[in-house]
Design a protein around this motif. Structure first.
Motif, PDB file in Angstrom:
ATOM      1  N   LEU A   1       0.776  -1.056   0.094  1.00 44.56           N
ATOM      2  CA  LEU A   1       0.004  -0.032  -0.099  1.00 44.56           C
ATOM      3  C   LEU A   1       0.645   1.072   0.086  1.00 44.56           C
ATOM      4  CD1 LEU A   1      -2.854   0.949   0.108  1.00 44.56           C
ATOM      5  CD2 LEU A   1      -2.790   1.076   2.566  1.00 44.56           C
ATOM      6  N   HIS A   2       2.030   1.105   0.591  1.00 42.78           N
ATOM      7  CA  HIS A   2       3.043   2.255   0.638  1.00 42.78           C
ATOM      8  C   HIS A   2       3.938   2.155  -0.623  1.00 42.78           C
ATOM      9  CE1 HIS A   2       1.976   2.797   4.851  1.00 42.78           C
ATOM     10  NE2 HIS A   2       2.077   1.497   4.948  1.00 42.78           N
ATOM     11  N   ARG A   3       3.106   2.841  -1.628  1.00 42.84           N
ATOM     12  CA  ARG A   3       3.699   2.461  -3.198  1.00 42.84           C
ATOM     13  C   ARG A   3       5.104   3.006  -3.464  1.00 42.84           C
ATOM     14  NH1 ARG A   3       1.204   0.667  -7.756  1.00 42.84           N
ATOM     15  NH2 ARG A   3       2.028   1.502  -9.610  1.00 42.84           N
ATOM     16  N   ARG A   4       5.211   4.441  -3.053  1.00 43.42           N
ATOM     17  CA  ARG A   4       6.210   5.108  -3.321  1.00 43.42           C
ATOM     18  C   ARG A   4       7.572   4.174  -2.758  1.00 43.42           C
ATOM     19  NH1 ARG A   4       6.572  11.436  -2.014  1.00 43.42           N
ATOM     20  NH2 ARG A   4       5.018  11.247  -3.806  1.00 43.42           N
ATOM     21  N   ARG A   5       7.440   3.855  -1.524  1.00 42.56           N
ATOM     22  CA  ARG A   5       8.509   3.368  -0.780  1.00 42.56           C
ATOM     23  C   ARG A   5       8.636   1.912  -1.398  1.00 42.56           C
ATOM     24  NH1 ARG A   5       7.149   1.593   5.283  1.00 42.56           N
ATOM     25  NH2 ARG A   5       5.865   0.027   4.297  1.00 42.56           N
ATOM     26  N   ALA A   6       7.761   1.151  -2.153  1.00 37.45           N
ATOM     27  CA  ALA A   6       7.852  -0.168  -2.362  1.00 37.45           C
ATOM     28  C   ALA A   6       8.522   0.102  -3.861  1.00 37.45           C
ATOM     29  CB  ALA A   6       6.438  -0.826  -2.675  1.00 37.45           C
TER      30      ALA A   6
ATOM     31  N   SER B   1      -2.695  -2.913  -8.245  1.00 36.59           N
ATOM     32  CA  SER B   1      -2.349  -1.524  -8.600  1.00 36.59           C
ATOM     33  C   SER B   1      -0.945  -1.783  -9.259  1.00 36.59           C
ATOM     34  CB  SER B   1      -2.371  -0.755  -7.501  1.00 36.59           C
ATOM     35  OG  SER B   1      -1.708  -1.172  -6.486  1.00 36.59           O
ATOM     36  N   TYR B   2      -0.362  -2.874  -9.048  1.00 35.51           N
ATOM     37  CA  TYR B   2       1.064  -3.327  -9.676  1.00 35.51           C
ATOM     38  C   TYR B   2       0.934  -4.040 -10.907  1.00 35.51           C
ATOM     39  CZ  TYR B   2       3.146  -1.336  -5.010  1.00 35.51           C
ATOM     40  OH  TYR B   2       3.474  -0.732  -3.835  1.00 35.51           O
ATOM     41  N   THR B   3       2.026  -3.742 -11.539  1.00 35.04           N
ATOM     42  CA  THR B   3       2.091  -4.796 -12.717  1.00 35.04           C
ATOM     43  C   THR B   3       2.630  -6.093 -12.286  1.00 35.04           C
ATOM     44  OG1 THR B   3       4.311  -4.166 -13.470  1.00 35.04           O
ATOM     45  CG2 THR B   3       2.400  -2.938 -14.265  1.00 35.04           C
ATOM     46  N   ILE B   4       2.449  -7.216 -12.869  1.00 36.14           N
ATOM     47  CA  ILE B   4       3.241  -8.504 -12.668  1.00 36.14           C
ATOM     48  C   ILE B   4       4.623  -8.156 -12.662  1.00 36.14           C
ATOM     49  CG2 ILE B   4       2.947  -9.681 -14.740  1.00 36.14           C
ATOM     50  CD1 ILE B   4       2.354 -11.249 -11.246  1.00 36.14           C
ATOM     51  N   ASP B   5       5.131  -7.626 -13.777  1.00 38.57           N
ATOM     52  CA  ASP B   5       6.544  -7.454 -13.713  1.00 38.57           C
ATOM     53  C   ASP B   5       7.027  -6.541 -12.684  1.00 38.57           C
ATOM     54  OD1 ASP B   5       6.710  -8.603 -16.097  1.00 38.57           O
ATOM     55  OD2 ASP B   5       6.719  -7.039 -17.271  1.00 38.57           O
ATOM     56  N   GLN B   6       6.310  -5.824 -11.889  1.00 37.63           N
ATOM     57  CA  GLN B   6       6.717  -4.949 -10.834  1.00 37.63           C
ATOM     58  C   GLN B   6       7.022  -6.087  -9.551  1.00 37.63           C
ATOM     59  OE1 GLN B   6       3.938  -1.948 -10.821  1.00 37.63           O
ATOM     60  NE2 GLN B   6       5.565  -0.067 -11.436  1.00 37.63           N
ATOM     61  N   LEU B   7       5.835  -6.696  -9.463  1.00 40.29           N
ATOM     62  CA  LEU B   7       5.712  -7.775  -8.194  1.00 40.29           C
ATOM     63  C   LEU B   7       6.735  -8.777  -8.424  1.00 40.29           C
ATOM     64  CD1 LEU B   7       1.939  -8.200  -7.852  1.00 40.29           C
ATOM     65  CD2 LEU B   7       3.147  -7.135  -6.489  1.00 40.29           C
ATOM     66  N   VAL B   8       7.131  -9.453  -9.391  1.00 33.59           N
ATOM     67  CA  VAL B   8       8.295 -10.361  -9.647  1.00 33.59           C
ATOM     68  C   VAL B   8       9.449  -9.616  -9.364  1.00 33.59           C
ATOM     69  CG1 VAL B   8       9.174 -11.832 -11.268  1.00 33.59           C
ATOM     70  CG2 VAL B   8       6.912 -11.855 -11.070  1.00 33.59           C
ATOM     71  N   GLY B   9       9.755  -8.471  -9.928  1.00 32.93           N
ATOM     72  CA  GLY B   9      11.056  -7.969  -9.879  1.00 32.93           C
ATOM     73  C   GLY B   9      11.310  -7.558  -8.412  1.00 32.93           C
TER      74      GLY B   9
ATOM     75  N   LYS C   1      -4.936 -17.073  -9.831  1.00 33.96           N
ATOM     76  CA  LYS C   1      -4.315 -17.804 -11.120  1.00 33.96           C
ATOM     77  C   LYS C   1      -3.004 -17.291 -11.636  1.00 33.96           C
ATOM     78  CE  LYS C   1      -5.877 -20.227 -15.250  1.00 33.96           C
ATOM     79  NZ  LYS C   1      -6.861 -20.669 -16.088  1.00 33.96           N
ATOM     80  N   GLU C   2      -3.353 -15.889 -11.921  1.00 31.28           N
ATOM     81  CA  GLU C   2      -2.303 -15.083 -12.410  1.00 31.28           C
ATOM     82  C   GLU C   2      -0.876 -15.169 -11.466  1.00 31.28           C
ATOM     83  OE1 GLU C   2      -0.878 -10.670 -14.233  1.00 31.28           O
ATOM     84  OE2 GLU C   2      -2.926 -11.135 -13.269  1.00 31.28           O
ATOM     85  N   LEU C   3      -0.949 -14.733 -10.248  1.00 32.78           N
ATOM     86  CA  LEU C   3       0.129 -14.792  -9.474  1.00 32.78           C
ATOM     87  C   LEU C   3       0.780 -16.239  -9.335  1.00 32.78           C
ATOM     88  CD1 LEU C   3      -1.568 -12.937  -6.222  1.00 32.78           C
ATOM     89  CD2 LEU C   3      -0.024 -12.109  -7.928  1.00 32.78           C
ATOM     90  N   GLN C   4       0.059 -17.311  -9.209  1.00 32.89           N
ATOM     91  CA  GLN C   4       0.705 -18.616  -9.290  1.00 32.89           C
ATOM     92  C   GLN C   4       1.435 -18.909 -10.494  1.00 32.89           C
ATOM     93  OE1 GLN C   4      -2.929 -20.693  -8.147  1.00 32.89           O
ATOM     94  NE2 GLN C   4      -2.122 -21.299  -6.135  1.00 32.89           N
ATOM     95  N   SER C   5       0.905 -18.493 -11.647  1.00 36.56           N
ATOM     96  CA  SER C   5       1.402 -18.581 -12.860  1.00 36.56           C
ATOM     97  C   SER C   5       2.972 -18.148 -13.110  1.00 36.56           C
ATOM     98  CB  SER C   5       0.709 -18.146 -14.118  1.00 36.56           C
ATOM     99  OG  SER C   5       0.529 -16.831 -14.190  1.00 36.56           O
TER     100      SER C   5
END
Length: 584
Positions: free
Chosen positions: A257-262, A289-297, A327-331
């Motif tokens: 939720l603290h997007r700038r910090r993350a 609110s995040y792209t999957i590339d941001q979460l994985v990165g 499903k997307e997260l697990q993929s």
């Protein structure tokens, strides 16, 4: 109880003891412990019915360790001690301040600990905090000098006369210990266990049932210990060095939720080529609110996400297809622990099957089920208090208000006694249809590896290779054992056979040779574990006794005569009193 906090006369010379409530925990006793409510997060409310497949582990009292790390006074932490050991500490060492952290179901133990302190160390100031402080009537039940609601570091700094604006120091501690699954104890080796990381406390989302949000001010309120990604990155680098950690369990109700910090943390991880893995809590809407590339990165490899219930009206789930999100997260190899509520206002005996089916159909790697429980301090509690539906303490003890037994109020449609049946039905359906959580986790790990093993980003390749390493041997053996275990259960047998075949196809002949050998051992251990569980075996955490450097320097006084100490202990071994005897 003192109404106004004044600085302790000894300031930072005061000797401080910080204690969790005494054990044992996984038993029914006169102080409020319950066999159904062990000191195990997963066994308690996630893998509760999975028997020998249940993930067993303990977590330290991190709040106490945060307090100790930020005290300039001599401070000792006594964690998971027995009642006898707590008495012994009172007999052996003089303290000026004794702090106790607890949750509401342990109110009987806190009452007894305060009584013991008054008897043996009447000059000590008693400070009580933790989630138990949400209960407004607490001062009428326990004999404490201060009840601290909210963030304790700032409170103790004021009380001890320390500078208020000093940076928060983070303790170097692993997130879990005593990990055990399929009857096998897993060693807490450096690098294998995540470091705990606490960036902030509270949750601004403010769900009406959330005790954590209420404790730190409610909706919109939180306390950041580290405001920026740079500060957080510096702490993580220090933890990496001191603990040899490459993964972090982020104990923050909604870290992303603290997007700038993350996102600043993500930039720093990329710049410095950090392949860390993050275990986070997050709401579905924030994840979206995040792209999957941001979460994985960012290294998100495990997420605890509230699913709550079908057609839930909580804003954190608005316009989010949770099935598609899981499903997307697990993929991408991100393990998901879904959390669902049994007993929302709209739940009835007639629709509970649909409620459970909705939860189970997400096929999350783990699934938590909790009863809809109004906890003191929350808006939900106040609403039930206002309409008169709460049970009195004569009708329902606080010791049973832990979300895995009964409602502490009169539900509009579900009769008392039905709720536990529905809760167990949910756990059993999830286990029966989706199989052991360990197998689901292994499938998600394999999927992530297959997707990123050839990634052009060396950070990602390195992280996924590290996470998938157990699949080459130990996890393959575990799946071999599960396949054998379910040989008479066609659906799960086929699932395990397919998973094992995919592991063999990915890792080749070495894994094919190792899996049966490891699997035979795992079968034996699993069989022994389930026999122990059938006989009523309970798992308890080992105690911890830790002094900071100033406490070590202050502990030079001679020990009491052992015989006198023994007499002291006997003097305070009063027979247990019925918990919560006093009217609230």
């Amino acid at each position: 109880m003192q109404s106004v906090m004044t600085q302790h006369p000894k300031g930072t010379r005061a000797r401080v003891l910080l204690a969790s409530v005494f054990g044992p925990y996984a038993c029914n006793d006169a102080y409020g412990s319950r066999a159904i409510n062990p000191m195990e997060l997963y066994q308690n409310q996630v893998t509760r019915v999975q028997g020998g497949f249940s993930l067993r582990m303990f977590h330290r009292s991190f709040g106490l360790l945060m307090l100790q790390a930020n005290m300039d006074a001599p401070c000792t932490v006594l964690d998971f001690a027995s009642r006898d050991r707590f008495i012994q500490e009172l007999c052996d060492q003089p303290y000026d301040i004794i702090g106790i952290s607890a949750i509401l179901p342990n109110i009987g133990k806190v009452e007894d600990m305060c009584r013991l302190i008054r008897q043996h160390q009447p000059g000590a100031t008693i400070v009580v905090g933790g989630h138990i402080a949400n209960y407004k009537g607490l001062s009428q039940v326990i004999d404490a000098d201060y009840i601290v609601r909210g963030e304790g570091i700032a409170w103790f700094r004021r009380y001890l006369g320390q500078p208020q604006d000093s940076p928060v120091k983070h303790p170097a501690v692993l997130s879990a210990f005593g990990t055990r699954i399929m009857g096998i104890d897993l060693p807490d080796k450096p690098g294998d266990t995540a470091a705990i990381l606490i960036p902030s406390v509270g949750c601004p989302v403010g769900c009406n049932f959330c005790s954590t949000s209420a404790l730190f001010g409610g909706k919109g309120k939180f306390v950041n210990f580290y405001e920026t990604g740079d500060e957080l990155f510096d702490v993580m680098c220090k933890l990496e060095k001191s603990l040899r950690a490459n993964s972090f369990f982020i104990l923050d109700e909604n870290f992303l939720l603290h997007r700038r910090r993350a996102l600043r943390l993500l930039d720093l991880m990329k710049t410095h080529r950090k392949s860390w893995m993050l275990n986070v809590f997050s709401s579905a809407r924030v994840l979206r609110s995040y792209t999957i590339d941001q979460l994985v990165g960012l290294g998100v490899g495990w997420v605890w996400m509230g699913i709550e219930g079908k057609n839930s009206q909580y804003a954190k789930l608005a316009d989010v297809d949770t099935h598609q999100l899981v499903k997307e997260l697990q993929s991408h190899g991100i393990r998901v622990l879904g959390s669902s509520i049994i007993g929302l206002a709209e739940h009835t005996p007639e629709n509970i099957d649909q409620v459970i089916s909705h939860a189970v159909s997400h096929q999350t790697d783990f699934h938590q089920f909790m009863l809809y429980t109004p906890v003191p301090g929350t808006p939900l509690y106040e609403a039930h208090k206002k309409d008169g539906s709460l049970y009195s303490q004569d009708e329902f003890s606080f010791a049973d208000t832990h979300g895995q037994y009964r409602f502490n109020y009169r539900h509009a449609a579900i009769e008392s006694g039905q709720e536990e049946k529905f809760l167990l039905q949910a756990f059993e359906r999830d286990f029966k249809e989706n199989g052991p959580s360990l197998a689901r986790l292994i499938r998600t790990l394999l999927t992530g590896w297959q997707r990123y093993k050839n990634s052009p980003d060396d950070r990602l390749r390195k992280r996924y290779a590290r996470e998938v390493r157990p699949l080459r041997s130990t996890y393959a053996g575990a799946v071999w054992a599960m396949k054998r275990y379910y040989r008479n259960t066609p659906t799960l047998f086929r699932k395990m056979r397919r998973l094992l075949s995919d592991i063999y196809g990915e890792f080749g002949w070495k894994t094919r040779m190792a899996a049966p050998l490891i699997g035979l051992y795992a079968c034996l251990r699993l069989f022994m574990e389930e026999r122990r569980l059938a006989r009523g075996w309970r798992y308890e955490p080992s105690p911890f006794y830790e002094r900071n450097s100033k406490a070590e320097d202050a502990s030079t006084r001679k020990d009491k005569n052992p015989q006198q100490r023994h007499r002291d202990i006997e003097a305070f071994m009063a027979p247990p009193q019925p918990a919560l005897k006093r009217q609230v």
